[in-house]
Design a protein around this motif. Sequence first.
Motif, PDB file in Angstrom:
ATOM      1  N   GLY A 136       0.823  -1.204   0.000  1.00 45.53           N
ATOM      2  CA  GLY A 136       0.000   0.000   0.000  1.00 45.53           C
ATOM      3  C   GLY A 136       0.850   1.244   0.000  1.00 45.53           C
ATOM      4  N   THR A 137       0.438   2.266   0.744  1.00 47.18           N
ATOM      5  CA  THR A 137       1.120   3.552   0.759  1.00 47.18           C
ATOM      6  C   THR A 137       2.350   3.518   1.644  1.00 47.18           C
ATOM      7  OG1 THR A 137      -0.115   4.359   2.662  1.00 47.18           O
ATOM      8  CG2 THR A 137      -1.123   4.643   0.492  1.00 47.18           C
ATOM      9  N   ALA A 138       3.157   4.593   1.518  1.00 47.50           N
ATOM     10  CA  ALA A 138       4.332   4.716   2.389  1.00 47.50           C
ATOM     11  C   ALA A 138       3.918   4.734   3.850  1.00 47.50           C
ATOM     12  CB  ALA A 138       5.104   5.985   2.022  1.00 47.50           C
ATOM     13  N   ALA A 139       2.766   5.347   4.128  1.00 45.60           N
ATOM     14  CA  ALA A 139       2.281   5.374   5.508  1.00 45.60           C
ATOM     15  C   ALA A 139       2.019   3.966   6.006  1.00 45.60           C
ATOM     16  CB  ALA A 139       1.015   6.225   5.599  1.00 45.60           C
ATOM     17  N   ASN A 140       1.475   3.105   5.121  1.00 47.05           N
ATOM     18  CA  ASN A 140       1.253   1.720   5.512  1.00 47.05           C
ATOM     19  C   ASN A 140       2.574   1.001   5.758  1.00 47.05           C
ATOM     20  OD1 ASN A 140      -1.505   1.944   5.397  1.00 47.05           O
ATOM     21  ND2 ASN A 140      -1.669   1.196   3.283  1.00 47.05           N
ATOM     22  N   ASP A 141       3.594   1.341   4.969  1.00 53.06           N
ATOM     23  CA  ASP A 141       4.927   0.776   5.205  1.00 53.06           C
ATOM     24  C   ASP A 141       5.416   1.128   6.607  1.00 53.06           C
ATOM     25  OD1 ASP A 141       5.376  -0.612   2.888  1.00 53.06           O
ATOM     26  OD2 ASP A 141       6.409   1.019   1.873  1.00 53.06           O
ATOM     27  N   VAL A 142       5.230   2.379   6.989  1.00 57.93           N
ATOM     28  CA  VAL A 142       5.664   2.814   8.322  1.00 57.93           C
ATOM     29  C   VAL A 142       4.899   2.057   9.397  1.00 57.93           C
ATOM     30  CG1 VAL A 142       5.753   4.755   9.929  1.00 57.93           C
ATOM     31  CG2 VAL A 142       6.401   5.083   7.530  1.00 57.93           C
ATOM     32  N   ASP A 143       3.593   1.881   9.207  1.00 57.31           N
ATOM     33  CA  ASP A 143       2.799   1.117  10.167  1.00 57.31           C
ATOM     34  C   ASP A 143       3.314  -0.318  10.267  1.00 57.31           C
ATOM     35  OD1 ASP A 143       1.199   3.294  10.694  1.00 57.31           O
ATOM     36  OD2 ASP A 143      -0.391   2.696   9.300  1.00 57.31           O
ATOM     37  N   MET A 144       3.650  -0.895   9.117  1.00 57.54           N
ATOM     38  CA  MET A 144       4.164  -2.252   9.117  1.00 57.54           C
ATOM     39  C   MET A 144       5.492  -2.333   9.871  1.00 57.54           C
ATOM     40  SD  MET A 144       5.353  -4.673   5.971  1.00 57.54           S
ATOM     41  CE  MET A 144       6.900  -3.787   5.884  1.00 57.54           C
ATOM     42  N   VAL A 145       6.365  -1.369   9.636  1.00 53.38           N
ATOM     43  CA  VAL A 145       7.655  -1.339  10.322  1.00 53.38           C
ATOM     44  C   VAL A 145       7.450  -1.269  11.829  1.00 53.38           C
ATOM     45  CG1 VAL A 145       9.660   0.133  10.773  1.00 53.38           C
ATOM     46  CG2 VAL A 145       9.007  -0.413   8.415  1.00 53.38           C
ATOM     47  N   ASN A 146       6.546  -0.404  12.257  1.00 54.54           N
ATOM     48  CA  ASN A 146       6.314  -0.257  13.695  1.00 54.54           C
ATOM     49  C   ASN A 146       5.712  -1.513  14.306  1.00 54.54           C
ATOM     50  OD1 ASN A 146       7.311   2.380  13.841  1.00 54.54           O
ATOM     51  ND2 ASN A 146       5.337   3.274  13.256  1.00 54.54           N
ATOM     52  N   GLY A 147       4.987  -2.280  13.481  1.00 56.98           N
ATOM     53  CA  GLY A 147       4.437  -3.533  13.979  1.00 56.98           C
ATOM     54  C   GLY A 147       5.437  -4.667  13.987  1.00 56.98           C
ATOM     55  N   ALA A 148       6.389  -4.624  13.058  1.00 54.99           N
ATOM     56  CA  ALA A 148       7.333  -5.736  12.915  1.00 54.99           C
ATOM     57  C   ALA A 148       8.566  -5.596  13.791  1.00 54.99           C
ATOM     58  CB  ALA A 148       7.756  -5.861  11.449  1.00 54.99           C
ATOM     59  N   TRP A 149       8.945  -4.355  14.137  1.00 55.47           N
ATOM     60  CA  TRP A 149      10.160  -4.135  14.921  1.00 55.47           C
ATOM     61  C   TRP A 149       9.877  -3.203  16.106  1.00 55.47           C
ATOM     62  CZ3 TRP A 149      10.535  -4.089   9.520  1.00 55.47           C
ATOM     63  CH2 TRP A 149      11.346  -5.099   8.958  1.00 55.47           C
ATOM     64  N   ASN A 150      10.602  -3.402  17.169  1.00 60.97           N
ATOM     65  CA  ASN A 150      10.537  -2.500  18.317  1.00 60.97           C
ATOM     66  C   ASN A 150      11.638  -1.449  18.136  1.00 60.97           C
ATOM     67  OD1 ASN A 150      10.602  -1.180  20.779  1.00 60.97           O
ATOM     68  ND2 ASN A 150      10.300  -3.043  21.988  1.00 60.97           N
ATOM     69  N   LEU A 151      11.325  -0.395  17.392  1.00 63.90           N
ATOM     70  CA  LEU A 151      12.335   0.604  17.069  1.00 63.90           C
ATOM     71  C   LEU A 151      12.764   1.399  18.295  1.00 63.90           C
ATOM     72  CD1 LEU A 151      11.227   2.037  13.606  1.00 63.90           C
ATOM     73  CD2 LEU A 151      12.844   0.202  14.114  1.00 63.90           C
ATOM     74  N   ASP A 152      11.872   1.566  19.266  1.00 68.24           N
ATOM     75  CA  ASP A 152      12.256   2.288  20.480  1.00 68.24           C
ATOM     76  C   ASP A 152      13.363   1.545  21.214  1.00 68.24           C
ATOM     77  OD1 ASP A 152      10.446   4.310  20.015  1.00 68.24           O
ATOM     78  OD2 ASP A 152       8.883   3.464  21.307  1.00 68.24           O
ATOM     79  N   HIS A 153      13.213   0.234  21.300  1.00 67.61           N
ATOM     80  CA  HIS A 153      14.251  -0.556  21.975  1.00 67.61           C
ATOM     81  C   HIS A 153      15.557  -0.504  21.198  1.00 67.61           C
ATOM     82  CE1 HIS A 153      16.102  -3.743  24.324  1.00 67.61           C
ATOM     83  NE2 HIS A 153      16.414  -4.351  23.193  1.00 67.61           N
ATOM     84  N   LEU A 154      15.482  -0.651  19.871  1.00 70.53           N
ATOM     85  CA  LEU A 154      16.698  -0.626  19.057  1.00 70.53           C
ATOM     86  C   LEU A 154      17.389   0.731  19.148  1.00 70.53           C
ATOM     87  CD1 LEU A 154      18.513  -2.144  17.092  1.00 70.53           C
ATOM     88  CD2 LEU A 154      17.005  -1.418  15.226  1.00 70.53           C
ATOM     89  N   ALA A 155      16.605   1.805  19.157  1.00 63.56           N
ATOM     90  CA  ALA A 155      17.186   3.142  19.306  1.00 63.56           C
ATOM     91  C   ALA A 155      17.910   3.268  20.639  1.00 63.56           C
ATOM     92  CB  ALA A 155      16.097   4.206  19.197  1.00 63.56           C
ATOM     93  N   GLY A 156      17.350   2.680  21.693  1.00 66.84           N
ATOM     94  CA  GLY A 156      17.999   2.714  22.999  1.00 66.84           C
ATOM     95  C   GLY A 156      19.315   1.957  23.008  1.00 66.84           C
ATOM     96  N   VAL A 157      19.365   0.838  22.286  1.00 62.76           N
ATOM     97  CA  VAL A 157      20.606   0.068  22.199  1.00 62.76           C
ATOM     98  C   VAL A 157      21.675   0.874  21.456  1.00 62.76           C
ATOM     99  CG1 VAL A 157      21.661  -2.060  21.351  1.00 62.76           C
ATOM    100  CG2 VAL A 157      19.361  -2.119  22.318  1.00 62.76           C
ATOM    101  N   TYR A 158      21.273   1.538  20.368  1.00 62.35           N
ATOM    102  CA  TYR A 158      22.207   2.392  19.637  1.00 62.35           C
ATOM    103  C   TYR A 158      22.711   3.531  20.524  1.00 62.35           C
ATOM    104  CZ  TYR A 158      22.055   0.701  14.796  1.00 62.35           C
ATOM    105  OH  TYR A 158      22.233  -0.034  13.647  1.00 62.35           O
ATOM    106  N   ALA A 159      21.798   4.150  21.264  1.00 65.85           N
ATOM    107  CA  ALA A 159      22.200   5.249  22.146  1.00 65.85           C
ATOM    108  C   ALA A 159      23.175   4.764  23.208  1.00 65.85           C
ATOM    109  CB  ALA A 159      20.960   5.872  22.802  1.00 65.85           C
ATOM    110  N   GLY A 160      22.967   3.554  23.713  1.00 71.20           N
ATOM    111  CA  GLY A 160      23.894   2.992  24.682  1.00 71.20           C
ATOM    112  C   GLY A 160      25.272   2.762  24.094  1.00 71.20           C
ATOM    113  N   PHE A 161      25.319   2.317  22.838  1.00 66.66           N
ATOM    114  CA  PHE A 161      26.596   2.125  22.151  1.00 66.66           C
ATOM    115  C   PHE A 161      27.338   3.450  22.031  1.00 66.66           C
ATOM    116  CE2 PHE A 161      29.072   2.210  18.228  1.00 66.66           C
ATOM    117  CZ  PHE A 161      29.833   1.059  18.320  1.00 66.66           C
TER     118      PHE A 161
END
Length: 317
Positions: free
Chosen positions: A182-207
């Motif tokens: 579908g649309t790019a917005a749907n892609d973003v929704d899919m990404v947010n459903g498939a990955w925990n980006l908040d957790h990954l961002a925290g791991v990067y920040a810790g690095f």
Amino acid sequence: MLPPAQQRLEDFRQQDRVQAGSLIISVFGDAVLPRGSRIWLGSLIELLEPLGLNERLVRTSVFRLVKEEWLRTEPSGRRTDYLLTPSGQRRFEEASRHIYASSAPLWDRRWRLIVTVGELGPKEREGLRRALFWQGFGVLGGDCFVHPSADLTAAFDALHAEGLSGILGRLKPLLAADAQFGTAANDVDMVNGAWNLDHLAGVYAGFVERYQPVLDQLRTDANNEIDDQSAFLLRILLIHDYRRLLLRDPELPDVLLPSDWPGQKARLLCKELYRRLLAPSERHLDAHFQLASGQTPPASRLIHERFREDDPLAELA
């Protein structure tokens, strides 16, 4: 108070538990592969002892890696070399294309999917989920795993190496254009459903928090003075931490990431710190890396191409 570089090493030594096998994998990928993919066990023990890994722990971990078909042995007189297996070398070379890249890969706007087409038991399903998580795949529902750029053949090879060959016939690899979602917005929704980006961002920040003080120390030291052994140990820890971080990162395209995504800052930090540690760490390896024959193989010139761009070292903002 210890300087940041020495503090990072001391913090590692003070850990209650060290995953020695994973660290040894990082050593083979970063330091052994460029010198012919083999090393005498005694030399490996000597290189890792300053990190607090004793001989028994290294031996036990290496034997386990042999059992898991990462490594194989080759006697030379009364000594033994440990070598990457062909499959282990392929896995390292595939990982290296991501670890030492100067920038994130461009997206071809196609999603890589692995769909289960047969029944999986609870243990099989959890083993698959865990193995694909460490390849950066996200989960859609319970039966579809998604990634923006993975090599699906390499992904299946890795599942085989993880002991999951018995379920490969119940998995179907697919390619799907982003328009099919579908649309790019749907892609973003899919990404947010498939990955925990908040957790990954925290791991990067810790690095970044862990290694920025080390880089700042080397930047402010006019002579860039760090002893060769410390440079080698820091280089191994840097790549070990960054490798494990990238394993869980799908390297999503910028268009699907938050504007303040810390992944690029971590990449630039790793790139600059690695380049600053490379020369002294290679001197240490020249002095202490040995084969069972007693020879010290030179490093491939390709090691100097890691993180290389036409521009000088990128300065972080």
